[in-house]
Design a protein around this motif. Structure first.
Motif, mmCIF file in Angstrom:
data_model
loop_
_atom_site.group_PDB
_atom_site.id
_atom_site.type_symbol
_atom_site.label_atom_id
_atom_site.label_comp_id
_atom_site.label_asym_id
_atom_site.label_seq_id
_atom_site.Cartn_x
_atom_site.Cartn_y
_atom_site.Cartn_z
ATOM 1 N N GLU A 64 0.819 -1.219 0.000
ATOM 2 C CA GLU A 64 0.000 0.000 0.000
ATOM 3 C C GLU A 64 0.850 1.266 0.000
ATOM 4 O O GLU A 64 0.425 2.313 0.488
ATOM 5 N N GLN A 66 3.458 1.865 1.766
ATOM 6 C CA GLN A 66 3.926 2.185 3.114
ATOM 7 C C GLN A 66 5.113 1.298 3.496
ATOM 8 O O GLN A 66 5.423 0.322 2.819
ATOM 9 N N THR A 67 5.754 1.648 4.610
ATOM 10 C CA THR A 67 6.899 0.877 5.096
ATOM 11 C C THR A 67 6.779 0.633 6.598
ATOM 12 O O THR A 67 6.086 1.363 7.297
ATOM 13 N N SER A 69 8.825 1.178 9.763
ATOM 14 C CA SER A 69 9.867 2.185 9.979
ATOM 15 C C SER A 69 11.198 1.570 10.388
ATOM 16 O O SER A 69 11.259 0.497 10.990
ATOM 17 N N GLY A 93 -1.024 6.905 12.006
ATOM 18 C CA GLY A 93 -0.376 6.039 11.027
ATOM 19 C C GLY A 93 0.006 4.708 11.646
ATOM 20 O O GLY A 93 1.165 4.502 12.022
ATOM 21 N N GLY A 95 0.188 1.738 10.202
ATOM 22 C CA GLY A 95 1.100 0.991 9.333
ATOM 23 C C GLY A 95 1.101 -0.489 9.658
ATOM 24 O O GLY A 95 0.054 -1.126 9.758
ATOM 25 N N SER A 96 2.281 -1.028 9.877
ATOM 26 C CA SER A 96 2.421 -2.453 10.195
ATOM 27 C C SER A 96 1.941 -2.784 11.603
ATOM 28 O O SER A 96 1.579 -3.915 11.902
ATOM 29 N N GLU A 114 -5.314 4.570 11.079
ATOM 30 C CA GLU A 114 -4.703 4.265 9.787
ATOM 31 C C GLU A 114 -5.719 4.545 8.675
ATOM 32 O O GLU A 114 -6.893 4.181 8.807
ATOM 33 N N GLN A 116 -5.325 3.542 5.380
ATOM 34 C CA GLN A 116 -5.356 2.447 4.413
ATOM 35 C C GLN A 116 -6.102 1.260 5.021
ATOM 36 O O GLN A 116 -5.644 0.667 5.997
ATOM 37 N N LEU A 119 -4.172 -2.111 5.555
ATOM 38 C CA LEU A 119 -3.203 -2.067 6.649
ATOM 39 C C LEU A 119 -3.916 -2.031 8.001
ATOM 40 O O LEU A 119 -3.477 -2.675 8.961
ATOM 41 N N ALA A 158 4.243 9.853 9.829
ATOM 42 C CA ALA A 158 4.320 10.201 8.404
ATOM 43 C C ALA A 158 4.665 11.676 8.305
ATOM 44 O O ALA A 158 4.394 12.460 9.220
ATOM 45 N N VAL A 211 7.213 8.581 4.631
ATOM 46 C CA VAL A 211 6.139 8.608 3.645
ATOM 47 C C VAL A 211 5.226 9.772 4.009
ATOM 48 O O VAL A 211 5.162 10.187 5.168
#
Length: 219
Positions: A64, A66-67, A69, A93, A95-96, A114, A116, A119, A158, A211
């Motif tokens: 998506e 994203q990373t 970190s 955010g 993320g993971s 989040e 997304q 995610l 982010a 990001v």
């Protein structure tokens, strides 16, 4: 996302080496933060094929756009928050979910948002399987989560073009917001202390690359 939970001496040893690197080479001083990072199995957030990358000090794609970190970035931002057990922390955010776990290891009460959906769903399911308990929200992080404000600490993971006013309003007096601010290529880490109802103190620190923070109050 790997759902295979294997954490043996090899992975634990790799975490110890990572923590030593963060302490000795990256000059992370908070032992509480370092202990939290040592407890979280970062390789769980990687497909098993890439477990050999999990304890390198690098960011890594999670889909998506994203990373997950870089460990140093996680340690750096978390250290700036000065979290005490029981504090209410807003994470912008998810993320993971790796950063979320580090905050939870510090015994914070974490609200994480989040934008997304994939995610959001993945992190919510995965952290539950790992027995990490946070409050998860799907939506525009640049607006925060006003219904649960105020927060002791706010962490933005982010890069933003400016510090969103909506987030500052959700800080308690005496609360701290940590956010990277700049353009889409690089940002300065900013800490914001809410002094009183109307006044804030801002400190500009080191340069990072995140990001972009996407939302009505950001990019």
């Amino acid at each position: 996302m790997a759902y295979k939970f294997i954490d043996n001496y090899r992975e634990r040893g790799a975490r110890k080496k990572l923590v030593s690197f963060l302490r000795d080479e990256r000059k992370i001083e908070s032992e509480d933060v370092l202990k939290a990072i040592e407890k979280v199995p970062r390789h769980y957030f990687f497909d098993e094929t890439f477990w050999n990358q999990a304890y390198r000090d690098i960011a890594f794609p999670i889909g998506e756009g994203q990373t997950i970190s870089q460990p140093y970035t996680v340690a750096y931002q978390t250290q700036l928050l000065h979290i005490s057990p029981g504090e209410k922390v807003l994470e912008i955010g998810t993320g993971s979910g790796y950063q979320t776990c580090v905050l939870l290891e510090l015994k914070a009460q974490v609200y994480t948002i989040e934008r997304q959906e994939k995610l959001y769903e993945r992190a919510k399911l995965f952290l539950n399987k790992m027995n990490y308990k946070a409050e998860f929200f799907l939506g525009d992080g640049s607006r925060g989560i006003p219904q649960h404000a105020p927060y002791d600490k706010i962490l933005v993971t982010a890069g933003a073009p400016f510090v969103p006013e909506d987030l500052l309003k959700q800080l308690k007096i005496g609360g701290i917001c940590v956010i990277p601010v700049g353009d889409e290529k690089s940002q300065k880490m900013i800490t914001v202390l809410r002094v009183n109802e109307h006044d804030y103190e801002k400190i500009e620190l080191d340069t990072f690359r995140f990001v972009p923070l996407v939302g009505d109050k950001a990019w």
